[in-house]
Design an enzyme around this catalytic site. Sequence first.
Site, short mmCIF file in Angstrom:
data_model
loop_
_atom_site.label_atom_id
_atom_site.label_comp_id
_atom_site.label_asym_id
_atom_site.label_seq_id
_atom_site.Cartn_x
_atom_site.Cartn_y
_atom_site.Cartn_z
N GLY A 11 -46.25 -28.05 28.86
CA GLY A 11 -45.45 -29.23 29.16
C GLY A 11 -46.02 -30.06 30.28
O GLY A 11 -46.91 -29.63 31.02
N GLN A 12 -45.48 -31.27 30.44
CA GLN A 12 -46.06 -32.18 31.43
C GLN A 12 -45.84 -31.72 32.87
O GLN A 12 -46.73 -31.88 33.71
CB GLN A 12 -45.54 -33.61 31.22
CG GLN A 12 -44.05 -33.81 31.25
CD GLN A 12 -43.69 -35.28 31.08
OE1 GLN A 12 -44.44 -36.18 31.44
NE2 GLN A 12 -42.52 -35.55 30.53
N LEU A 13 -44.69 -31.11 33.18
CA LEU A 13 -44.45 -30.68 34.56
C LEU A 13 -45.39 -29.54 34.94
O LEU A 13 -45.98 -29.55 36.04
CB LEU A 13 -43.00 -30.26 34.75
CG LEU A 13 -42.62 -29.81 36.17
CD1 LEU A 13 -42.94 -30.88 37.20
CD2 LEU A 13 -41.14 -29.42 36.24
N ASP A 38 -42.36 -15.22 25.45
CA ASP A 38 -41.20 -15.77 24.74
C ASP A 38 -39.97 -15.52 25.60
O ASP A 38 -39.41 -14.41 25.59
CB ASP A 38 -41.06 -15.10 23.37
CG ASP A 38 -39.84 -15.58 22.61
OD1 ASP A 38 -39.17 -16.54 23.08
OD2 ASP A 38 -39.52 -15.00 21.56
N ALA A 62 -38.63 -25.54 28.23
CA ALA A 62 -37.37 -26.15 27.78
C ALA A 62 -37.52 -26.71 26.39
O ALA A 62 -38.61 -27.13 25.98
CB ALA A 62 -36.95 -27.27 28.74
N THR A 64 -36.66 -29.85 24.63
CA THR A 64 -36.34 -31.17 25.19
C THR A 64 -36.16 -32.27 24.15
O THR A 64 -35.95 -33.43 24.53
CB THR A 64 -37.43 -31.61 26.18
OG1 THR A 64 -38.70 -31.63 25.51
CG2 THR A 64 -37.50 -30.66 27.37
N THR A 103 -31.41 -31.10 34.15
CA THR A 103 -31.44 -32.48 33.68
C THR A 103 -30.22 -33.29 34.08
O THR A 103 -29.14 -32.73 34.30
CB THR A 103 -31.56 -32.49 32.14
OG1 THR A 103 -31.44 -33.83 31.64
CG2 THR A 103 -30.45 -31.66 31.50
N TYR A 127 -28.21 -30.81 23.68
CA TYR A 127 -29.26 -30.59 24.68
C TYR A 127 -28.65 -30.45 26.08
O TYR A 127 -28.92 -29.48 26.79
CB TYR A 127 -30.26 -31.75 24.67
CG TYR A 127 -31.15 -31.80 25.88
CD1 TYR A 127 -32.16 -30.86 26.06
CD2 TYR A 127 -30.99 -32.79 26.85
CE1 TYR A 127 -32.99 -30.89 27.18
CE2 TYR A 127 -31.81 -32.84 27.97
CZ TYR A 127 -32.80 -31.89 28.14
OH TYR A 127 -33.60 -31.92 29.25
N TRP A 152 -35.62 -38.62 33.37
CA TRP A 152 -36.60 -39.55 32.80
C TRP A 152 -38.04 -39.20 33.21
O TRP A 152 -38.79 -40.06 33.68
CB TRP A 152 -36.27 -40.98 33.22
CG TRP A 152 -34.92 -41.49 32.80
CD1 TRP A 152 -33.82 -40.76 32.43
CD2 TRP A 152 -34.52 -42.87 32.73
NE1 TRP A 152 -32.77 -41.59 32.14
CE2 TRP A 152 -33.16 -42.89 32.31
CE3 TRP A 152 -35.16 -44.07 32.99
CZ2 TRP A 152 -32.45 -44.07 32.14
CZ3 TRP A 152 -34.46 -45.25 32.82
CH2 TRP A 152 -33.11 -45.24 32.39
#
Length: 284
Positions: A11-13, A38, A62, A64, A103, A127, A152
């Site tokens: 993921g991006q984070l 997992d 997550a 998402t 979130t 979600y 965001w």
Amino acid sequence: MTTVLVTGANGQLANCINSLITIDKAYSFIFTDSKKLDISSNKAVSDFFLNQNIDWCINCAAYTNVDKAETEQEKAFNVNTLGAKNLAIACQENNVKLIHISTDFVFDGIQSKAYNESDKTNPLSVYGQTKLDGENEIKTHLNKHFIIRTSWLYSEYGNNFLKTMLRLAKEKSELNIVADQIGTPTYAKDLAKVILKIIKTNNSRFGVYHYSNEGVASWYDFAKEVFSLNQVSIKVNPIKSQAYLTPAKRPAFSVLDKTKIKSNTEITVPYWRDSLKEAFLNIK
């Protein structure tokens, strides 16, 4: 040596965290994706923690896809709720401190002032509900936790609004963008810096926190700024949410109050337009 487990490695984070790690013999980072760990499996998580001497866990894993979650409820639950529970139990049993990413979608967006950590939650989507349930599982099973709600997220990694706009700028001459959903774009690298500071200062002020960049914007504002930075001539039309119906409902207002995290971590939060410029340069 302090060992840090980072889940959701693709993921991006997690990618932002990885990009910020400098060679420091005092810290060792283990990055895992769903194939390596997992988190929806209690046994897999328990065995992994028993075989590693972990001090901190950063849960970036997550589900998402907000709209798909409406029909893939079990998948969203397995990662966002059950996964959070399994990690919390393993952290408690092995004396590991957890930083969990949540979130702004835990709120319904009906209030007109920035949400603080004690404001009432009321998710509008599957979600949002699975993320809130994950928070509650962590609170139930683990004492030493940081739950950081953000909003965001975008970066030079993965799929996100910034990269989607840059792609559409090459394909379209005109776009309709929602202008009545208000929040704050957050550069994932800024959030990554906060997370790493919590670890490197061995912060023990556990609890729920809010983090986003400073400022307020709509998705329309966000898009306009992306195109301005990219020097793209494209017509952008502001539209209402009703004109762009999606399977999942989204909060109309989800600006986050960052007073608590600024006070307890002594950070300076960048303005969203400034961070967007940095991200844009990193993509370039």
